[in-house]
Design a protein around this motif. Structure first.
Motif, mmCIF file in Angstrom:
data_model
loop_
_atom_site.group_PDB
_atom_site.id
_atom_site.type_symbol
_atom_site.label_atom_id
_atom_site.label_comp_id
_atom_site.label_asym_id
_atom_site.label_seq_id
_atom_site.Cartn_x
_atom_site.Cartn_y
_atom_site.Cartn_z
ATOM 1 N N GLY A 205 0.779 -1.231 0.000
ATOM 2 C CA GLY A 205 0.000 0.000 0.000
ATOM 3 C C GLY A 205 0.807 1.274 0.000
ATOM 4 N N TYR A 206 2.111 1.198 -0.236
ATOM 5 C CA TYR A 206 2.936 2.398 -0.239
ATOM 6 C C TYR A 206 3.694 2.519 -1.556
ATOM 7 N N LEU A 207 3.916 3.760 -1.976
ATOM 8 C CA LEU A 207 4.752 4.027 -3.141
ATOM 9 C C LEU A 207 6.177 4.317 -2.690
ATOM 10 N N ASP A 208 7.149 3.850 -3.474
ATOM 11 C CA ASP A 208 8.539 4.227 -3.209
ATOM 12 C C ASP A 208 8.713 5.710 -3.515
ATOM 13 N N ARG A 209 9.230 6.452 -2.598
ATOM 14 C CA ARG A 209 9.435 7.884 -2.820
ATOM 15 C C ARG A 209 10.888 8.210 -3.141
ATOM 16 N N ASP A 210 11.804 7.621 -2.381
ATOM 17 C CA ASP A 210 13.217 7.946 -2.570
ATOM 18 C C ASP A 210 14.027 6.658 -2.625
ATOM 19 N N LEU A 211 14.508 6.317 -3.824
ATOM 20 C CA LEU A 211 15.332 5.115 -3.998
ATOM 21 C C LEU A 211 16.755 5.484 -4.423
ATOM 22 N N SER A 212 17.157 6.700 -4.126
ATOM 23 C CA SER A 212 18.468 7.180 -4.589
ATOM 24 C C SER A 212 19.618 6.331 -4.065
ATOM 25 N N SER A 213 19.443 5.713 -2.907
ATOM 26 C CA SER A 213 20.519 4.887 -2.343
ATOM 27 C C SER A 213 20.270 3.394 -2.559
ATOM 28 N N PHE A 214 19.222 3.071 -3.330
ATOM 29 C CA PHE A 214 18.825 1.677 -3.527
ATOM 30 C C PHE A 214 19.730 1.007 -4.552
ATOM 31 N N ASN A 215 19.991 -0.284 -4.348
ATOM 32 C CA ASN A 215 20.843 -1.048 -5.264
ATOM 33 C C ASN A 215 20.078 -2.257 -5.808
ATOM 34 N N VAL A 216 20.160 -2.469 -7.111
ATOM 35 C CA VAL A 216 19.517 -3.599 -7.778
ATOM 36 C C VAL A 216 20.566 -4.686 -7.975
ATOM 37 N N GLN A 217 20.330 -5.880 -7.456
ATOM 38 C CA GLN A 217 21.304 -6.959 -7.506
ATOM 39 C C GLN A 217 21.087 -7.868 -8.723
ATOM 40 N N LEU A 218 22.182 -8.256 -9.376
ATOM 41 C CA LEU A 218 22.119 -9.237 -10.460
ATOM 42 C C LEU A 218 22.160 -10.623 -9.824
ATOM 43 N N HIS A 219 21.078 -11.374 -10.014
ATOM 44 C CA HIS A 219 20.886 -12.629 -9.289
ATOM 45 C C HIS A 219 21.021 -13.813 -10.242
ATOM 46 N N LEU A 220 21.929 -14.764 -9.917
ATOM 47 C CA LEU A 220 22.087 -15.993 -10.698
ATOM 48 C C LEU A 220 21.151 -17.046 -10.125
ATOM 49 N N THR A 221 20.158 -17.440 -10.881
ATOM 50 C CA THR A 221 19.089 -18.292 -10.344
ATOM 51 C C THR A 221 19.548 -19.720 -10.066
ATOM 52 N N GLN A 222 20.592 -20.188 -10.765
ATOM 53 C CA GLN A 222 21.073 -21.550 -10.510
ATOM 54 C C GLN A 222 21.780 -21.640 -9.168
ATOM 55 N N ASP A 223 22.436 -20.562 -8.770
ATOM 56 C CA ASP A 223 23.143 -20.562 -7.492
ATOM 57 C C ASP A 223 22.176 -20.508 -6.320
ATOM 58 N N LYS A 224 21.113 -19.741 -6.494
ATOM 59 C CA LYS A 224 20.131 -19.592 -5.423
ATOM 60 C C LYS A 224 18.749 -19.414 -6.043
ATOM 61 N N PRO A 225 17.960 -20.495 -6.101
ATOM 62 C CA PRO A 225 16.631 -20.402 -6.720
ATOM 63 C C PRO A 225 15.793 -19.318 -6.051
ATOM 64 N N PRO A 226 15.142 -18.458 -6.865
ATOM 65 C CA PRO A 226 14.301 -17.390 -6.293
ATOM 66 C C PRO A 226 13.061 -17.956 -5.617
ATOM 67 N N LYS A 227 12.455 -17.135 -4.802
ATOM 68 C CA LYS A 227 11.178 -17.470 -4.191
ATOM 69 C C LYS A 227 10.117 -16.528 -4.762
ATOM 70 N N GLY A 228 9.034 -17.113 -5.246
ATOM 71 C CA GLY A 228 7.970 -16.295 -5.822
ATOM 72 C C GLY A 228 8.195 -16.021 -7.296
ATOM 73 N N GLY A 229 7.287 -15.245 -7.890
ATOM 74 C CA GLY A 229 7.343 -14.966 -9.320
ATOM 75 C C GLY A 229 8.240 -13.787 -9.646
ATOM 76 N N TYR A 230 8.325 -13.500 -10.918
ATOM 77 C CA TYR A 230 9.131 -12.362 -11.380
ATOM 78 C C TYR A 230 8.357 -11.614 -12.454
#
Length: 737
Positions: A205-230
């Motif tokens: 129920g909230y919008l992201d307002r400030d993501l200036s310090s946020f980091n997006v990680q490159l995830h290798l799915t074979q090393d660690k299977p994700p949980k949930g959808g994408y």
């Protein structure tokens, strides 16, 4: 009473302009200028004369702008609905109406100097898919299911970048996953791409307002299977693709360790990340950041998996209106142009209809203009992504749209929008063809496991269930029409009918796909290969995909047609017998009919083009067909064509009595001086019901003996050409070359 058959102008320009600018509340509901008040009054009083077009007096189009700025709600809609208001053709226009029964009135603004016009529809509220008014059962069922996730009283906000609009997207997804039976059947076991971007999610129920310090990680799915959808993102690379942020071989190790900072992402990527987090998805797949750009090996590996990347996603976000990655997904807008304009009318006057009825005024081409004609959907690669994704949010300029296999929706009609049913005009929308193909493939996959024998390559005589050639213009999907005919059918009959549907849907989809843009023309086959893979998976051993066509359907699919081109074919893109050899719009006119006679035998079909693009990049692109067929050397009949003939007559030098004049002849390229020097015709199909013989025009290859290349197609009227008709009727396999 005002006359409706001609233009009427009884006021001076100054008084008329003053009237237009006088905007006030009206008995019709919305705030209106004097001119629109007069127009709607005429609708009320003269509805019985509206079975023909009726014009109100002419007007200066710029007055609409003045009234719109003053707050006239109908003028606001008229101004927005016009695609090019600055065009001089619109300097003088007339507002007209056409009565289509008490449930529908078409309003249109027409240029008085040209044939240009812009149309809107006024639909009786109870007939249209709108909460609180519709009486259609399908609409009521959808409203009942989505009501658990969203208040049905939706009011569009001032921007698509708002919590209100995004909550609607959330409701679309939840309702689809939970309640859409046609979308559930497409769900399969969990599968993940090689790489995903881990973005986490924000509290509900909230919008992201400030993501200036946020980091997006490159995830290798074979090393660690994700949980949930994408989620996935469809976007245009734009004109500065070389400057766009990418994952490369040189930066790969750094990105695995450090990821991507939010502030270095282009605006479109940032918006997709924020919406995905709001929708509680921890992962998103973006092509330029999840495929190593410039690595041929990685491209070959990942392009093969493209069909699964989009098919297994939770939802695809489409940056539909953006021409490049810097434009973003969301835009400010005037909410007035999003909500339907409600107008109350007493057609026939107060005495005949004392209680006014509510009509909703909407554009009849909002979906087409906002989605089909949008910058993103002119790209061929995106077309495949749209077909493969189970559900999609279109981020258009004026509003957000929803598309899945059960419904389409938008902020104007926030819970279900079926323009093909609302307006029932023109060709079936692309969304309907996509849905039909998806559902047919799913049904075919279920049936193919049943024990049944099926001949994948029929012989010379076949019999198909017949369907009108005008079915493209139906407002009901081919899949739904088929279900109505399959009650009590045997497994074989169901498979045959569904199989036919697949090929008809394929033809429609290729016709659309062939009009789209590619940066690299040699991608013409590979950019649709994901869809072909889905079809092949459903058909299994029933058929074989060959260079954009299907083996069992070659007699019909070889007879594709394009508008004549000055540009020669590119045999790097596809063989001469495939539509992929031309960068042109393609059409399929030879539709299988009951009791067609196939006049060719396909002994071998080799597809070296699709293999070359999907695997060994160094392999030569050589594709060929080995046919046994009725082959005739032809030459233009100089004597017969010396007069003023509308069509060319041909002779066959080896058998002069078999001369013929095609009813229709289409060459693929502009004819050269020696075009007919080595010309032949292969007769492909005889259609008894249509009185037609379909043929391919071919010529000898200069490089290889006994090889031919396609140069065009034609059909012959069997009643007008009895000699060649009798010859074909009596021909046997011994007569084939």
């Amino acid at each position: 009473m005002r006359s409706w058959g001609k233009s009427v102008d009884t006021m001076s320009s100054s008084s008329r302009s003053s009237q237009k600018e006088n905007v006030s509340a009206s008995r019709f509901g919305p705030k209106l200028c004097g001119y629109c008040n007069e127009f709607l009054s005429n609708l009320d009083l003269n509805f019985d004369q509206l079975n023909i077009c009726g014009w109100v007096h002419s007007m200066d189009y710029h007055d609409i702008h003045k009234s719109a700025r003053s707050g006239c709600q109908l003028c606001i809609v008229l101004r927005h609905d016009n695609t090019d208001p600055e065009d001089e053709h619109w300097h003088k226009a007339a507002l007209g109406a056409y009565y289509k029964g008490r449930a529908s009135i078409m309003m249109f603004l027409k240029s008085t100097s040209t044939t240009c016009y812009s149309a809107m529809y006024g639909q009786l509220s109870e007939t249209i898919s709108y909460p609180g008014t519709s009486r259609r059962q399908r609409v009521l069922d959808e409203l009942d299911s989505i009501g658990a996730y969203h208040d049905l009283n939706y009011t569009p906000p001032k921007s698509t970048e708002s919590q209100t609009a995004w909550e609607l997207c959330d409701a679309w997804i939840k309702n689809c996953i939970k309640n859409h039976s046609r979308c559930k059947i497409l769900h399969s076991a969990s599968w993940y791409p090689t790489r995903l971007l881990y973005i986490g999610h924000f509290p509900t129920g909230y919008l992201d307002r400030d993501l200036s310090s946020f980091n997006v990680q490159l995830h290798l799915t074979q090393d660690k299977p994700p949980k949930g959808g994408y989620m996935t993102l469809s976007h245009s690379w734009g004109f500065i693709a070389f400057e766009m942020l990418k994952l490369t071989s040189e930066t790969y190790e750094y990105r695995i360790k450090n990821g991507f900072s939010y502030i270095e992402l282009p605006k479109t990527f940032q918006d997709a990340v924020r919406l995905s987090r709001f929708l509680r998805s921890d992962y998103i797949w973006i092509d330029s950041l999840c495929i190593i750009q410039g690595s041929e090996d990685d491209w070959i590996h990942e392009s093969k998996a493209m069909v699964d990347v989009y098919r297994h996603s939770k939802c695809n976000i489409a940056a539909t209106a953006a021409q490049g990655p810097t434009e973003g997904c969301f835009y400010p807008r005037d909410p007035t142009i999003v909500s339907p304009l409600e107008i109350s009318l007493r057609l026939g006057g107060e005495e005949e209809n004392p209680i006014p009825k509510k009509y909703l005024i909407v554009s009849d081409h909002s979906w087409h203009r906002s989605i089909e004609e949008a910058p993103l959907n002119k790209r061929a690669w995106v077309f495949q992504e749209r077909i493969l994704a189970p559900r999609q949010i279109h981020c258009a300029k004026d509003q957000l749209f929803w598309e899945c296999n059960q419904t389409t929706a938008c902020e104007t009609f926030p819970f279900i929008f079926e323009s093909h049913i609302e307006y029932s005009k023109g060709a079936a929308p692309l969304a309907l063809n996509i849905t039909s193909l998806d559902l047919t493939l799913s049904e075919m996959r279920k049936l193919r496991f049943c024990e049944t024998r099926h001949d994948p390559f029929p012989g010379n005589f076949i019999s198909y269930p017949q369907e009108s050639s005008y079915s493209t213009y139906s407002n009901i999907s081919r899949f739904d029409r088929t279900l109505a005919h399959l009650e009590g059918a045997t497994i074989d009959e169901k498979i045959e009918r569904l199989r036919r549907n697949i090929f008809l849907d394929w033809n429609n989809i290729i016709s659309r796909y062939s009009s789209l843009e590619l940066t690299y023309k040699t991608d013409r086959l590979v950019a649709i290969f994901g869809v072909a893979s889905r079809v092949q998976e459903a058909l299994k051993d029933m058929d074989i995909y060959v260079a954009g066509l299907w083996r069992s359907q070659l007699p019909w699919m070889l007879l594709w047609q394009i508008r004549i081109s000055d540009t020669p074919p590119s045999y790097d893109c596809g063989p001469s017998w495939s539509w992929a050899s031309f960068n042109r719009d393609v059409y399929f006119y030879a539709i299988p009919q009951p009791h067609d006679r196939v006049l060719i035998n396909v002994d071998e079909a080799h597809d070296g083009h699709t293999v070359a693009k999907q695997g060994a990049a160094s392999s030569h692109r050589i594709s060929y067909l080995k046919l046994r067929c009725l082959l005739y050397k032809i030459e233009p009949d100089i004597a017969a064509n010396s007069g003023k003939q509308s069509r060319t007559r041909f002779t066959t030098p080896t058998n002069p009595r078999l001369g013929f004049r095609p009813k229709s002849l289409h060459t693929d390229c502009t004819e050269t001086d020696d075009y007919w020097h080595q010309a032949y015709i292969i007769l492909v199909i005889g259609q008894h019901e249509e009185n037609r013989l379909w043929g391919l025009l071919v010529r000898l290859c200069e490089e290889e003996p006994d090889c031919y290349r396609r140069t065009g197609m034609c059909w012959i009227d069997t009643e007008a050409e009895p000699n060649i008709t009798e010859h074909v009727r009596g021909a046997t396999d011994k007569d084939k070359a």
